[in-house]
Design a protein around this motif. Structure first.
Motif, PDB file in Angstrom:
ATOM      1  N   VAL A  11     -10.201  16.470  -5.843  1.00 20.65           N
ATOM      2  CA  VAL A  11     -11.429  16.707  -6.607  1.00 20.65           C
ATOM      3  C   VAL A  11     -11.291  17.998  -7.413  1.00 20.65           C
ATOM      4  O   VAL A  11     -11.045  19.064  -6.838  1.00 20.65           O
ATOM      5  CB  VAL A  11     -12.656  16.807  -5.674  1.00 20.65           C
ATOM      6  CG1 VAL A  11     -13.908  17.155  -6.479  1.00 20.65           C
ATOM      7  CG2 VAL A  11     -12.859  15.493  -4.923  1.00 20.65           C
ATOM      8  N   CYS A  12     -11.446  17.897  -8.736  1.00 26.42           N
ATOM      9  CA  CYS A  12     -11.299  19.041  -9.629  1.00 26.42           C
ATOM     10  C   CYS A  12     -12.629  19.300 -10.343  1.00 26.42           C
ATOM     11  O   CYS A  12     -13.027  18.520 -11.210  1.00 26.42           O
ATOM     12  CB  CYS A  12     -10.196  18.781 -10.648  1.00 26.42           C
ATOM     13  SG  CYS A  12      -8.628  18.282  -9.900  1.00 26.42           S
ATOM     14  N   GLU A  13     -13.295  20.368  -9.984  1.00 26.62           N
ATOM     15  CA  GLU A  13     -14.633  20.685 -10.499  1.00 26.62           C
ATOM     16  C   GLU A  13     -14.863  22.183 -10.333  1.00 26.62           C
ATOM     17  O   GLU A  13     -14.676  22.726  -9.240  1.00 26.62           O
ATOM     18  CB  GLU A  13     -15.680  19.879  -9.729  1.00 26.62           C
ATOM     19  CG  GLU A  13     -17.100  20.355  -9.840  1.00 26.62           C
ATOM     20  CD  GLU A  13     -17.660  20.269 -11.243  1.00 26.62           C
ATOM     21  OE1 GLU A  13     -18.161  21.292 -11.742  1.00 26.62           O
ATOM     22  OE2 GLU A  13     -17.593  19.184 -11.843  1.00 26.62           O
ATOM     23  N   ARG A  19     -18.736  20.453  -6.654  1.00 27.61           N
ATOM     24  CA  ARG A  19     -17.470  20.062  -6.016  1.00 27.61           C
ATOM     25  C   ARG A  19     -17.684  19.720  -4.548  1.00 27.61           C
ATOM     26  O   ARG A  19     -17.159  18.719  -4.041  1.00 27.61           O
ATOM     27  CB  ARG A  19     -16.440  21.197  -6.163  1.00 27.61           C
ATOM     28  CG  ARG A  19     -15.042  20.802  -5.663  1.00 27.61           C
ATOM     29  CD  ARG A  19     -14.002  21.858  -6.007  1.00 27.61           C
ATOM     30  NE  ARG A  19     -14.196  23.104  -5.285  1.00 27.61           N
ATOM     31  CZ  ARG A  19     -14.649  24.229  -5.832  1.00 27.61           C
ATOM     32  NH1 ARG A  19     -14.971  24.270  -7.118  1.00 27.61           N
ATOM     33  NH2 ARG A  19     -14.795  25.316  -5.107  1.00 27.61           N
ATOM     34  N   GLU A  37      -8.582  20.154  -3.451  1.00 29.34           N
ATOM     35  CA  GLU A  37      -9.630  20.548  -4.386  1.00 29.34           C
ATOM     36  C   GLU A  37      -9.072  21.562  -5.377  1.00 29.34           C
ATOM     37  O   GLU A  37      -8.076  22.238  -5.094  1.00 29.34           O
ATOM     38  CB  GLU A  37     -10.810  21.194  -3.648  1.00 29.34           C
ATOM     39  CG  GLU A  37     -11.455  20.327  -2.588  1.00 29.34           C
ATOM     40  CD  GLU A  37     -12.554  21.082  -1.850  1.00 29.34           C
ATOM     41  OE1 GLU A  37     -13.266  21.884  -2.507  1.00 29.34           O
ATOM     42  OE2 GLU A  37     -12.694  20.888  -0.630  1.00 29.34           O
TER      43      GLU A  37
END
Length: 234
Positions: A11-13, A19, A37
């Protein structure tokens, strides 16, 4: 007991709260495992290349390196081992869709989607199925592809590649290009969804395509998805 391996996700946020929400939603799914992440684009590329997940969930606006460029490095033509990227953003803007597709994204979803839609989107792209947010019309893919349509009078190596398909595989290619799901294609051809899945897999392999998004774009680039008169050119 289901022995199918869980879908590995990074997950890239950049927003920590968002995120954490994505991680919580996805980790709650029995068939999804969040393995990493990232809070900025450069970290996203580094983490994804190191972990090689099944799906990268990528925000568009991130510091150091934006999500489109990060997607290009992970899934674009120059990627040494292309990964599957699902772009998730707040902004329903045509240009973001165009650039995400151009960069090699396999799906596009808006952040206001329901938790179940996010999980389903991950599953869709992990299976190699193109996905656009319900509010992002299929015609956007066609409008994007118009930008890269070649001269219709020129010989196209890409179009010649279509000759490797059988008649039924080509039919499936055209229907995939129109945005139909496996179930819709099965109903149209009066075959089982599993049979369609086999044809889609063979078609993608023969054309050296990663997923349905690439098949749609190829259809427009070669001119075979010009309209109702679509037909095979021998």
């Amino acid at each position: 007991m289901n022995d199918t391996p869980a879908i590995r996700v990074v997950v890239c946020e950049d927003q920590a709260v968002v995120r954490a929400g994505f991680v919580t939603i996805l980790s709650a799914q029995a068939d999804i495992d969040v393995v990493g992440e990232a809070a900025d684009g450069r970290s996203a590329v580094a983490v994804a290349q190191r972990l090689e997940p099944d799906v990268v969930v990528m925000d568009v606006r991130m510091p150091l390196l934006d999500g489109i460029e990060a997607t290009r490095r992970l899934a674009g033509p120059g990627a040494r081992a292309p990964l599957t990227v699902l772009v998730v953003t707040t902004f329903n803007v045509d240009e973001y869709v165009y650039e995400a597709l151009r960069a090699g994204a396999s799906g596009f979803l808006l952040k206001d989607a329901r938790p179940s839609e996010l999980a389903d989107a991950v599953r869709h792209v992990a299976r190699g199925e193109a996905l656009l947010a319900p509010s992002v019309t299929r015609s956007l893919v066609g409008r994007f592809a118009e930008r890269v349509r070649p001269d219709p009078g020129a010989r196209s190596p890409e179009r010649e590649r279509l000759g490797a398909l059988t008649t039924r595989e080509y039919e499936v290619f055209l229907l995939v290009g129109q945005g139909l799901s496996n179930a819709e294609i099965a109903a149209r051809l009066v075959v089982s969804p599993e049979t369609v899945k086999t044809y889609v897999s063979r078609m993608l392999t023969k054309l050296d395509l990663r997923d349905r998004v690439q098949a749609v774009i190829l259809g427009y680039r070669t001119g075979v998805l010009d309209g109702p008169g679509d037909r095979r050119t021998e």
